[in-house]
Motif scaffolding. Structure first.
Motif: not given
Lengths: 225, 103
Positions: A153, B38-40, B43, B46-47, B50, B76, B78, B83-84
Motif C-alpha cells: 500500500e 478522484l478514485l476509480g 480518477g 491513484d491511492s 490520494l 474505497m 466508488r 474520496y470518489r
C-alpha cells in the motif's frame, strides 16, 4: 528521526541503544517510561487516540520522521482455553492494533519527508505453531499479514515495511517461560541457539538503513525456520 | 489548471484550494471541479496520490487551527466513498469542521 515503540525495555531498548550508537536521532515511546524526556515519551500504542496525539505533537514540532520500529509488545504464555478474554484482547490490542495504529499515524509523517522505513515485530512462534502461544502467535500473525499488505500500500510513497520474527531472545518477555519449552523452540530453529537483543537490533538497524532499500514486505525469522 | 471553487464555507474553500493545488502538482490538467473524479477508473489520482492529497489537507487544516480525520470505512467505495470526487472530499472536510472534528 526514528520512532521506536516499546522503548523502555527488551528489544525496543536494544534497538534504541543501537540506533543511537549509530548516530541516529531516536524518539523512544513507552507505555510506562521511568521518566519522560526529550528522547522518551509516554504513549500506549494500544490506544488509537494516544498514538494520534503523539503523531500530532511530532507533526507540530516538525520532527522529520524517517523510521518507525514497532517493538511494543506483550506476551502471555497460556493455553487458549485457559486464557481470560481480557488478556486475549490486550494481546491483540497491543501487538496487532498497536502496530496498525502506529503505522497509520506515523507513516504519513514519513510521506512528508519523501519516504522512510518501518520495522514491525513478530515472533518465530507464528511459523512454529508453538503450544501455549496460540493467542500470542495469532496477534503476531496479524502483524505479519499487515506487514505484507501494508508494504504494497505504501511502496509508491517511498516507504518500505518489513518485519522481524525473532526466536527466543533474552528479554523480559521470556520471564516465566519454562526452560524446556525454550529448548524445544531452539531445537526447531535453523540456527539452534538463543539470540542476544543486540543481534536483533543489528537486523533492525539494517532494515531501517539505505543498505536494505531493495527489501520490503518481508518477514525475517531470526534463527530461521 | 484552474479551479472553479466549491462554494460554501471557508473550510470548504480552503479544502478545494488545497486539493486543486496538489492535483496541479500531480500534473492534472484542465479545470478541477467538484465533480472531478478522484478514485476509480476515471480518477485523476491513484491511492498513493490520494494519500498525498490527504496529507496536504491535514497540514492545511492544522495551519488553520483545524483538524482533518481522513480515515473512512467507505474510503474505497466508488458509490458512497468520500474520496470518489473532489466535491465529496471537500464536502467531508467541511462537514468535519462544521462538527468541530478536532477543535
Amino acid at each position: 528521526m526514528i520512532v521506536v515503540t516499546g522503548a523502555s525495555r527488551g528489544l525496543g531498548a536494544a534497538v534504541v541503544e543501537r540506533l543511537r550508537a549509530d548516530g541516529e536521532a531516536v524518539l523512544g515511546v513507552s507505555r510506562q517510561p521511568a521518566e519522560e524526556s526529550a528522547g522518551l515519551r509516554r504513549c500506549d500504542v494500544s490506544r488509537a487516540e494516544e498514538v494520534a496525539a503523539l503523531a500530532g505533537d511530532l507533526r507540530r514540532e516538525k520532527h522529520p520522521v524517517t523510521g518507525l520500529v514497532n517493538a511494543a509488545g506483550i506476551a502471555s504464555m497460556n493455553l487458549a482455553l485457559m486464557m481470560p478474554a481480557a488478556t486475549a484482547r490486550e494481546l491483540v490490542a497491543t501487538n496487532l492494533l498497536g502496530t496498525i495504529y502506529s503505522c497509520q499515524q506515523l507513516v504519513p509523517l514519513m510521506v512528508r519527508q519523501g519516504g522512510g522505513a518501518v520495522v514491525n515485530f513478530s515472533t518465530i512462534a507464528v511459523a512454529l505453531g508453538l503450544r501455549g502461544e496460540s493467542v500470542y502467535a495469532a496477534s503476531k500473525a496479524g502483524v505479519e499479514g499487515f506487514t505484507r499488505a501494508f508494504a504494497r500500500e505504501v511502496s509508491g510513497l517511498g516507504v518500505r515495511v518489513n518485519c522481524v520474527a525473532p526466536g527466543p531472545v533474552a528479554t523480559d518477555l521470556l520471564a516465566g517461560v519454562p526452560e524446556e519449552a525454550l529448548e524445544e523452540v531452539i531445537a526447531r530453529q535453523v540456527l539452534p541457539r538463543a539470540f542476544a537483543p543486540e543481534e536483533v537490533a543489528d537486523l533492525v538497524a539494517y532494515l531501517l538503513s539505505q543498505r536494505s532499500q531493495a527489501l520490503s514486505g518481508l518477514v525475517l525469522p531470526v534463527g530461521g525456520v | 489548471m484552474e479551479s472553479d471553487g466549491c462554494g460554501g464555507s471557508a473550510a470548504r474553500d480552503l479544502a478545494f484550494s488545497v486539493v486543486g493545488e496538489v492535483l496541479g502538482e500531480f500534473g492534472v490538467e484542465g479545470v478541477v471541479t467538484a465533480s472531478t473524479p478522484l478514485l476509480g477508473a476515471d480518477g485523476v489520482v491513484d491511492s498513493m496520490g490520494l494519500v498525498q492529497v490527504c496529507v496536504a489537507l491535514e497540514d492545511a487544516a492544522e495551519g488553520a487551527g483545524l483538524r482533518f480525520d481522513w480515515t473512512s470505512d467507505a474510503a474505497m467505495s466508488r458509490s458512497r466513498g468520500v474520496y470518489r470526487t473532489v466535491g465529496s472530499l471537500v464536502e467531508e472536510f467541511g462537514r468535519q469542521q462544521a462538527q468541530g472534528a478536532g477543535s
